[in-house]
Structures are given as C-alpha cells and as structure tokens.
Design an enzyme around this catalytic site. Structure first.
Site, PDB file in Angstrom:
ATOM      1  N   LYS A   8       0.859  -1.192   0.000  1.00 22.69           N
ATOM      2  CA  LYS A   8       0.000   0.000   0.000  1.00 22.69           C
ATOM      3  C   LYS A   8       0.893   1.238   0.000  1.00 22.69           C
ATOM      4  CE  LYS A   8      -3.956   1.650   2.783  1.00 22.69           C
ATOM      5  NZ  LYS A   8      -4.845   1.260   3.904  1.00 22.69           N
ATOM      6  N   SER A  24      -9.563   0.701   3.043  1.00 24.04           N
ATOM      7  CA  SER A  24      -8.791   1.590   2.201  1.00 24.04           C
ATOM      8  C   SER A  24      -7.660   0.909   1.461  1.00 24.04           C
ATOM      9  CB  SER A  24      -8.223   2.740   3.034  1.00 24.04           C
ATOM     10  OG  SER A  24      -7.288   2.255   3.996  1.00 24.04           O
ATOM     11  N   SER A  46      -9.586  -1.688   7.121  1.00 21.99           N
ATOM     12  CA  SER A  46      -9.026  -1.459   5.789  1.00 21.99           C
ATOM     13  C   SER A  46      -8.229  -2.624   5.222  1.00 21.99           C
ATOM     14  CB  SER A  46      -8.162  -0.198   5.792  1.00 21.99           C
ATOM     15  OG  SER A  46      -8.983   0.935   5.938  1.00 21.99           O
TER      16      SER A  46
END
Lengths: 32, 464
Positions: B78, B154, B178
């Site tokens: 990420k 996310s 997330s």
C-alpha cells in the site's frame, strides 16, 4: 463539513450519553 | 483447490531450480502490464528494484546458499508504506512532490530479508480514510471479480492485486477495517494482527491509537508465512510490543481442535445482508459451531472508533486543512475538517468507552477461544453507490462498509479474514477473531475451513 459533522454527531450521540464509572481511564492500548 | 502461483509454489519452484526469481519477476511484470490498466491496483511499479532483488536471489542459489523462506516471491505494498527511493503518497496529491523515502519501512526491510521481491506500490483511499478506494486522484481500484464494483478499502489496491493474482502477497493497513473489508470483497485471505504486534515503522499514520499493518494472500499458508517473517519488536514504532516472534505457519496443522468457537450475535447479526449471513452460516456449519455470544455494546464501540478516527485524523491533517485544502479529495477533506472540530471531551469520552468495552470483550473470551462474524455487511457494491440497505435500514454505504470491523479493531483484537465463496456470487469474507496475542487461534480455525474445502480464494472472472 457541516454534513460530516452532523454524521459524526449522530453516531457519537449514544456514546456521549453513556455514564461510566469515574475510574474508567482513557487507556485502551495493549502494551507489552 | 490448487493455487498455481501461491507463495509456497513460487518459493518451492525458485528453491528447487524449477524456475528463477528473474523469470517470476518478468511474469509478474507482464501480468501487471496486462491487467492493471483495467483494475488500477498499482500507483507505482518498482521494476528495477524487482529485477535487482531477483538477480540477487538467483545469485545466492547459484552459489549454493540456503535461501530465505520467501525467496523469489513477488509482493507489493500500500502506498502509505515507505519504499526506499519512492515517494510515499498515502493516496494523496499533497504528497506527490514530497522527496522519496530514504529507507524502507520496517516491514519492507523484513520482507527483503526474507527474500521477497517488491514489484510496486498500491492504490488506497486518500490518507486511508475510506472503505471503497474510490480515489479521486488516482482513480478507483476495480474488483477483479466484477470491475464495475469496488475492491473495498482503504487497502483496495492491496486486495485487488492479490485477488487478480498479480502478486500472491501484499501488505496493507487496517485502522477500522481497511485490510478486512478489501479481503472480504475481493475474496482473499487477510490478517489484521493484534494492535502492537507488527511494526508500523516507516508507514504514514492515519489514527495513531488504531493503526495496524498486516498482509493479504491468495492462500492461508502464504498469509502465515508472510506474517511469520514480519513479526518482532521494533523501536521505530512506539506501539510495537516487545514480544518474541510467535510463528503460526506450523501451528495451523493442529487444526481447531479444542478451541471453543462461537458465532457473534446481536449487533453483528443484525447488520448482515442475506449473502453475508449465508457466508457465516457456511463457516459455522463447516466448523460445527452452534453457540452464539455477543460483544455487548458493539454499537458504542463503533461510535467510539468513529469519533477517535475523526478526531485523531483531523488533528493529524490540520496543517493540510489550513494550507492545502484545495489539493485534498473533497470527501476526505470534509471528514477530516469535521473531525478537527470535535470537542476534546468527546475524544476523551470515546477513549474511555473503548477501555470499558475492552474489559467487557475480555470477559467474553473467558468463555470462548474464537468468535466468528462476517467481515462486511454485503458483497462488493457498484463503484459510485451511495446507499446500503441492511437490517431494514437504509445507511450511507461508505462508512457502513466498516460496521462489522470497527467494533473489533477498536480494541485491537487479532482477526484472520477468510473467503467463503459461493458459486455464481461475488465473494464475501468471514472474520475469525481471537483474544489479544492469540493470532495462532485465528489461523487454526481458518486452517480448518481451508482443509474441508469451505474456504479458498476464488479465481476472478478477469482470468476467465
């Protein structure tokens, strides 16, 4: 911003009404 | 179900000489080039680094050296996790011109030491504030099982890249769900460890008292192998526990025997669509679970997590709100601005409720070892959807995707999210939740579901 603030307020409302014993401290983190 | 390019298969092939790390990397880069224009998982490809790391692995093998456990296994992170030489975007435009990171984040360094090969950085909601990865700067990440739908967030890029088999492993972050939300909607395995288990050193924060990092994988064994190399104390993260590595990869072979398993009722059961309820039913049926327990006051825990998130996030981004607000995603900006306006007394109350709730949850684990519920209230929804109908209520979709995950991460419990696929339907995952520091129990229950064939990561339609 007002809409978002209203959304948080609506979700937080029951939290703010809750009565807790005074001994409950804001210490939520697991420590080693 | 055979996973052709799993962590174990790739590591074995490289170790045995059936292939080279260089060949694995070229295959991976080709797959990314072919599929990512549709899915939009990646915000950056680290080609040169990947080729350099692969050459180093192949050279070690040629010299007859023993290879580390993830030698030759490609992965991606990420884009809020530091990668040396790459700007850490955290999903924002504000950071686009920031200098590149000088060193790798702790978890990236540990993956490098384990022989894994970094191929890129992954899309996310701006500043990790969202559950849908509808990023207005970098575009939405699309679900490999239906590109018209969200991948969740996310860590949406982390979930979709693994589900699409672009990489067998990725690393994301989980503040309120997330990791678990994209793992659920993309049909893969994900781990949100106990708060403080894995170092956040070198990652861009969102909510200091709630942030976790953790892996995604196409197989449970791959998830365990990755988790085992990521563990260990780290002075770079003040919340990281001083605990020895507690490996789980071997423990999963013991199965769930002797663990008391219960289904979470109450709040959790009342926020399930039929598809999510069916997934929990299948898991409970496979495990022989008949008992139901409740986390009392889960709704209050969610309210506490919501308030703490807004407040800490708003405080963190106050300088951006003052000076760079035009560069922020309008939705993120307004959430953060509202959070920055919350009274301090609300924040303190939320942290006190959190502690009170933690004590009540701890009492539940006196009677059971593991609890189970869905990871999301529903399957993936169309990109741009605004509303979710669940439990007889119409709720705003974006915050509601985390309603089953927030009351669990609020008190830092470890969770393995497993896919519970159903033919002809989009995937939805189940959370396997244990007491603090008992990740091993989550893995043992997950392993039972994998062993009986109930849980596996379905191959997405994009490969059909």
């Amino acid at each position: 911003v007002i809409e978002q603030f209203a959304r948080i307020t609506a979700i937080a409302a029951p939290l703010l009404r809750l009565e807790l014993p005074a001994q409950i401290e804001p210490a939520p983190v697991y420590r080693p | 179900v055979t996973e052709q390019r799993s962590v174990a298969a790739i590591a074995h092939a490289v170790r045995s000489g059936a292939t080279t790390a260089a060949a694995v990397v070229e295959d991976t880069l080709d797959a990314i080039e072919r599929l990512d224009p549709t899915l939009n998982c990646f915000t950056g490809i680290t080609r040169e680094r990947a080729r350099t790391e692969a050459r180093a692995i192949d050279a070690r093998r040629a010299r007859g050296e023993a290879l580390p456990p993830l030698a030759g296994v490609p992965y991606a992170v990420k884009n809020l996790i530091d990668v040396e030489g790459v700007t850490t975007l955290a999903g924002s435009r504000i950071h686009a011109n920031a200098p590149p990171a000088g060193v790798d984040a702790t978890l990236v360094a540990r993956m490098r030491n384990a022989g894994a090969i970094l191929v890129g950085t992954l899309n996310m909601d701006e500043f990790a504030y969202g559950f849908t990865t509808e990023n207005s700067h970098h575009g939405p990440t699309r679900n490999p099982h239906d590109p018209a739908c969200i991948a969740g967030g996310s860590s949406g890029g982390s979930g979709a890249a693994v589900a699409a088999r672009l990489v067998p492993l990725s690393i994301g972050s989980d503040t309120n769900g997330s990791i678990r939300v994209p793992a659920s909607l993309c049909g893969i395995f994900g781990l949100k460890p106990t708060y403080g288990r894995l170092s956040r050193g070198g990652s861009y924060p969102f909510v200091w008292s709630l942030d976790h990092l953790g892996p995604f994988a196409t197989t449970l064994d791959g998830l365990a192998a990755c988790y085992d190399v990521l563990q260990g104390p780290d002075a770079a993260d003040p919340a990281c526990a001083q605990r020895d590595v507690e490996p789980v990869r071997a423990a999963v072979e013991r199965g769930a025997e002797g663990l008391g398993i219960a289904r979470l009722g109450g709040y959790f059961e009342s926020h399930l669509t039929p598809a999510a309820r069916a997934a929990v039913d299948r898991a409970c049926s496979a495990l022989g679970v008949t008992r139901t327990v409740d986390f009392p006051a889960a709704a209050l825990a969610r309210a506490a997590a919501f308030t703490i998130t807004a407040s800490e996030g708003g405080a963190l981004h106050l300088p951006n709100l003052r000076e760079r607000r035009d560069a922020m995603d309008p939705l993120t900006r307004d959430r953060l601005a509202a959070g920055a306006l919350l009274p301090a007394s609300w924040y303190v109350k939320a942290q006190r409720v959190r502690e009170w709730y933690r004590q009540s949850v701890e009492a539940v684990f006196d009677g059971v070892g593991v609890v189970i519920t869905a990871a999301t209230p529903c399957v993936a929804t169309p990109i741009g959807a605004e509303w979710l109908d669940v439990g007889g209520q119409r709720l705003p979709l974006r915050p509601s995707m985390g309603m089953l995950t927030q009351p669990i991460s609020c008190v830092g419990l470890p969770v393995v999210t497993v896919p519970m696929p159903c033919v002809g339907e989009l995937p939805v995952g189940v959370q396997i939740v244990a007491a603090p520091w008992r990740e091993e129990d989550c893995f043992r229950v997950a392993a039972s579901l994998v062993a009986c064939g109930a849980s596996f990561a379905p191959m997405p339609a994009i490969h059909a």
